[in-house]
Design a protein around this motif. Structure first.
Motif, PDB file in Angstrom:
ATOM      1  N   ILE A  10       0.842  -1.200   0.000  1.00  0.00           N
ATOM      2  CA  ILE A  10       0.000   0.000   0.000  1.00  0.00           C
ATOM      3  C   ILE A  10       0.875   1.247   0.000  1.00  0.00           C
ATOM      4  N   GLN A  11       1.943   1.216   0.800  1.00  0.00           N
ATOM      5  CA  GLN A  11       2.863   2.351   0.854  1.00  0.00           C
ATOM      6  C   GLN A  11       3.492   2.597  -0.513  1.00  0.00           C
ATOM      7  N   ASP A  12       3.956   1.549  -1.175  1.00  0.00           N
ATOM      8  CA  ASP A  12       4.609   1.703  -2.478  1.00  0.00           C
ATOM      9  C   ASP A  12       3.637   2.242  -3.527  1.00  0.00           C
ATOM     10  N   ARG A  13       2.412   1.734  -3.510  1.00  0.00           N
ATOM     11  CA  ARG A  13       1.417   2.200  -4.489  1.00  0.00           C
ATOM     12  C   ARG A  13       1.065   3.670  -4.255  1.00  0.00           C
ATOM     13  N   LEU A  14       0.922   4.037  -2.990  1.00  0.00           N
ATOM     14  CA  LEU A  14       0.582   5.429  -2.674  1.00  0.00           C
ATOM     15  C   LEU A  14       1.715   6.361  -3.059  1.00  0.00           C
ATOM     16  N   ARG A  15       2.944   5.977  -2.750  1.00  0.00           N
ATOM     17  CA  ARG A  15       4.089   6.836  -3.087  1.00  0.00           C
ATOM     18  C   ARG A  15       4.211   6.965  -4.612  1.00  0.00           C
ATOM     19  N   ALA A  16       3.996   5.889  -5.324  1.00  0.00           N
ATOM     20  CA  ALA A  16       4.077   5.935  -6.794  1.00  0.00           C
ATOM     21  C   ALA A  16       3.061   6.930  -7.353  1.00  0.00           C
ATOM     22  N   GLU A  17       1.850   6.918  -6.799  1.00  0.00           N
ATOM     23  CA  GLU A  17       0.833   7.865  -7.254  1.00  0.00           C
ATOM     24  C   GLU A  17       1.258   9.293  -6.944  1.00  0.00           C
ATOM     25  N   ILE A  18       1.759   9.524  -5.748  1.00  0.00           N
ATOM     26  CA  ILE A  18       2.169  10.871  -5.334  1.00  0.00           C
ATOM     27  C   ILE A  18       3.275  11.396  -6.248  1.00  0.00           C
ATOM     28  N   LEU A  19       4.304  10.594  -6.449  1.00  0.00           N
ATOM     29  CA  LEU A  19       5.433  11.043  -7.259  1.00  0.00           C
ATOM     30  C   LEU A  19       5.037  11.252  -8.724  1.00  0.00           C
ATOM     31  N   ALA A  20       4.146  10.406  -9.214  1.00  0.00           N
ATOM     32  CA  ALA A  20       3.701  10.544 -10.605  1.00  0.00           C
ATOM     33  C   ALA A  20       2.939  11.855 -10.804  1.00  0.00           C
ATOM     34  N   VAL A  21       2.076  12.184  -9.853  1.00  0.00           N
ATOM     35  CA  VAL A  21       1.307  13.424  -9.970  1.00  0.00           C
ATOM     36  C   VAL A  21       2.213  14.634  -9.787  1.00  0.00           C
ATOM     37  N   SER A  61      -3.780  15.359   3.681  1.00  0.00           N
ATOM     38  CA  SER A  61      -3.222  15.011   2.364  1.00  0.00           C
ATOM     39  C   SER A  61      -1.826  15.580   2.198  1.00  0.00           C
ATOM     40  N   ILE A  62      -1.658  16.856   2.524  1.00  0.00           N
ATOM     41  CA  ILE A  62      -0.353  17.494   2.354  1.00  0.00           C
ATOM     42  C   ILE A  62       0.675  16.868   3.293  1.00  0.00           C
ATOM     43  N   GLY A  63       0.269  16.571   4.518  1.00  0.00           N
ATOM     44  CA  GLY A  63       1.194  15.938   5.460  1.00  0.00           C
ATOM     45  C   GLY A  63       1.692  14.595   4.957  1.00  0.00           C
ATOM     46  N   VAL A  64       0.775  13.766   4.459  1.00  0.00           N
ATOM     47  CA  VAL A  64       1.157  12.445   3.945  1.00  0.00           C
ATOM     48  C   VAL A  64       2.018  12.585   2.696  1.00  0.00           C
ATOM     49  N   ILE A  65       1.661  13.501   1.801  1.00  0.00           N
ATOM     50  CA  ILE A  65       2.449  13.717   0.580  1.00  0.00           C
ATOM     51  C   ILE A  65       3.871  14.127   0.931  1.00  0.00           C
ATOM     52  N   LYS A  66       4.006  15.065   1.850  1.00  0.00           N
ATOM     53  CA  LYS A  66       5.337  15.542   2.247  1.00  0.00           C
ATOM     54  C   LYS A  66       6.189  14.403   2.809  1.00  0.00           C
ATOM     55  N   ILE A  67       5.602  13.601   3.687  1.00  0.00           N
ATOM     56  CA  ILE A  67       6.376  12.534   4.325  1.00  0.00           C
ATOM     57  C   ILE A  67       6.760  11.453   3.329  1.00  0.00           C
ATOM     58  N   LEU A  68       5.807  11.002   2.516  1.00  0.00           N
ATOM     59  CA  LEU A  68       6.115   9.919   1.577  1.00  0.00           C
ATOM     60  C   LEU A  68       7.014  10.366   0.437  1.00  0.00           C
ATOM     61  N   SER A  69       7.086  11.663   0.197  1.00  0.00           N
ATOM     62  CA  SER A  69       7.991  12.172  -0.832  1.00  0.00           C
ATOM     63  C   SER A  69       9.440  12.191  -0.367  1.00  0.00           C
ATOM     64  N   HIS A  70       9.641  12.106   0.944  1.00  0.00           N
ATOM     65  CA  HIS A  70      11.002  12.213   1.482  1.00  0.00           C
ATOM     66  C   HIS A  70      11.469  10.990   2.276  1.00  0.00           C
ATOM     67  N   PHE A  71      10.502  10.179   2.756  1.00  0.00           N
ATOM     68  CA  PHE A  71      10.894   9.101   3.665  1.00  0.00           C
ATOM     69  C   PHE A  71      10.202   7.786   3.317  1.00  0.00           C
ATOM     70  N   GLU A  72      10.882   6.701   3.699  1.00  0.00           N
ATOM     71  CA  GLU A  72      10.270   5.379   3.700  1.00  0.00           C
ATOM     72  C   GLU A  72       9.881   5.078   5.141  1.00  0.00           C
ATOM     73  N   ILE A  73       8.698   4.505   5.328  1.00  0.00           N
ATOM     74  CA  ILE A  73       8.223   4.202   6.681  1.00  0.00           C
ATOM     75  C   ILE A  73       8.297   2.703   6.898  1.00  0.00           C
ATOM     76  N   ALA A  74       8.933   2.309   7.984  1.00  0.00           N
ATOM     77  CA  ALA A  74       9.086   0.889   8.307  1.00  0.00           C
ATOM     78  C   ALA A  74       8.702   0.671   9.767  1.00  0.00           C
ATOM     79  N   PRO A  75       8.332  -0.540  10.134  1.00  0.00           N
ATOM     80  CA  PRO A  75       8.055  -0.811  11.558  1.00  0.00           C
ATOM     81  C   PRO A  75       9.357  -0.838  12.347  1.00  0.00           C
ATOM     82  N   SER A  76       9.305  -0.335  13.558  1.00  0.00           N
ATOM     83  CA  SER A  76      10.465  -0.446  14.440  1.00  0.00           C
ATOM     84  C   SER A  76      10.337  -1.756  15.218  1.00  0.00           C
ATOM     85  N   LYS A  77      11.327  -2.054  16.037  1.00  0.00           N
ATOM     86  CA  LYS A  77      11.273  -3.270  16.847  1.00  0.00           C
ATOM     87  C   LYS A  77      10.118  -3.230  17.844  1.00  0.00           C
TER      88      LYS A  77
END
Length: 465
Positions: free
Chosen positions: A290-301, A418-434
């Protein structure tokens, strides 16, 4: 001696009986109408687990919803009879129209006016990204809830108060904003009384919001308004729009009302926006596809636009789907309440809701009901695809209250999320911590959905494109 003991027992019984009868006088209310109800206990009614903070209001109403199949379920707040509404069609009938003032203020958030506010929200997003680059990258664990809350406060403070605060570096405004609905035991009791015990509110003049924080923030707002008038400066924000309303209706929009409106938006907005972004980041950390698909959409737009614009956001349908699914799974305010203003008979039943009876709607229970949302605990944005969203039963999805478009600042909230999520996914990858749990758990106090220890833990990595 026996006479003395007998006399004491008689006195105790004589005093206890009228007290007992008084506090149990309404306990037959729902039984007499054949309405399923939760059996009350003396004095507390059904509130004992809430008073002892063994269960949150959210969990209590959710469990009450699951306990029956009838359109409504009765319960008691101390001696006061209350009703939980379960049936979507009945919910539709009960929810009243909003007042005229809300209609006027909602006109502030038209698409054209929101477009003008986008640059202000982008500034808040830039401050968040800069903070995260310096403080989150390289860390094995980040409480993203704290970061997203500060972003949400910055976005609203800029648009509603005319201030660029940068809460990541300056905590005064942020602390005052969070202090409005602080979670001390006394504040929790005062806020709960507004929902369940209005008589106590009148007797003790209890305040829903913290008076000190409200005075501090109201003064900031009014000082900014006066400074604008003196310097004759303009800014595409909420203040200019409120001043316009005040000029059009000076007798209605006095300074007190004028200052109360941004406070309402701040309280409703930063909690919902900040929490929703944090829940999205949590789910994306566990669902990489889901993260990869969302980021792909954001970057494409974004590749087609020089910067993030209102129109660009409208070209991101999957982002909208992700946000709506987060709001379904994690409704920040997990219930609605209304008071019956005139005696009402529930259609096709003999159940009568008397004037003055408060009714409640559990958003969590409705939005987690597998009859309406199959596999409700699975994070699935496809529920809100163009093909599927039309199948959602009306009044089973109400994250902003009486339907999707009826919260005063819904459009602004969706914009800031929307803007918050766009900003974060445009600059960072989100992963689970321990320490990222497989399922979030929530606090047993307060009426807002709050994760345990006020934490949503994830890990941020630099994005390599």
């Amino acid at each position: 001696m026996i006479w003395f003991i007998t006399s004491c027992v008689c006195v105790i019984i004589t005093l206890f009986i009228p007290i007992y009868l008084y506090f149990t006088r309404n306990f037959s209310c729902w039984r007499n109408q054949n309405v399923p109800y939760k059996k009350p206990v003396f004095f507390f009614g059904n509130t004992l687990p809430l008073v002892l903070q063994k269960m949150s209001i959210n969990a209590f109403l959710r469990d009450l919803y699951k306990s029956a199949t009838f359109p409504c379920v009765g319960f008691f707040f101390f001696d006061r009879p209350l009703l939980l509404i379960r049936d979507p069609e009945l919910i539709k009938r009960i929810l009243p129209a909003w007042r005229n003032l809300r209609t006027k203020v909602t006109s502030v958030f038209t698409a054209s006016k929101l477009k003008n506010m986008v640059p202000l929200v982008l500034e808040a997003g830039d401050d968040m990204v800069n903070f995260m680059k310096l403080n989150c990258l390289g860390s094995e664990m980040t409480n993203c809830r704290s970061t997203t809350f500060k972003y949400a406060i910055d976005a609203i403070s800029s648009c509603a108060f005319g201030l660029r605060v940068n809460s990541h570096e300056n905590s005064d405004f942020a602390e005052a904003a969070k202090g409005i609905q602080g979670v001390t035991p006394l504040r929790v009791i005062q806020m709960a009384a507004h929902f369940f015990a209005p008589l106590l509110v009148k007797i003790f003049r209890l305040k829903f919001n913290d008076p000190k924080s409200c005075r501090y923030l109201a003064k900031i707002f009014l000082d900014t308004v006066k400074q604008r008038e003196q310097l004759k400066t303009n800014r595409p924000d909420f203040i200019e729009l409120m001043k316009k309303l005040q000029r059009e209706e000076p007798d209605h929009f006095d300074d007190e009302l004028l200052a109360s409106l941004p406070l309402q938006f701040l309280v409703a907005g930063f909690e919902t926006s900040g929490a929703t972004i944090a829940y999205i980041l949590y789910e994306l950390s566990l669902n990489t596809s889901i993260q990869d698909r969302l980021r792909a959409e954001i970057l494409a737009v974004l590749s087609k636009h020089e910067t993030i614009t209102y129109d660009a956001i409208q070209e991101m349908p999957y982002l909208d789907m992700v946000i709506k699914e987060a709001l379904r799974k994690y409704p920040t305010l997990p219930f609605l309440d209304r008071e019956c203003t005139k005696t009402y008979t529930i259609p096709n039943t003999n159940v009568v809701i008397q004037k003055g009876i408060a009714v409640y709607i559990s958003l969590t229970a409705l939005q987690h009901d597998e009859n309406y949302f199959p596999d409700p605990m699975v994070f699935n944005p496809e529920r809100f695809s163009a093909e599927n969203k039309s199948t959602i039963v009306p009044y089973t999805y109400m994250p902003f209250g009486e339907g999707y478009k009826n919260c005063l600042a819904t459009k602004f909230g969706m914009l800031s999320v929307s803007i918050g999520v766009i900003k974060i996914l445009s600059h960072f990858e989100i992963a689970p911590s321990k320490h990222t749990p497989k399922e979030l758990t929530f606090e047993n106090c307060g009426f807002i959905l709050t994760p345990t220890n006020d934490q949503v833990l994830v890990k941020f990595k630099s994005l390599n494109i």
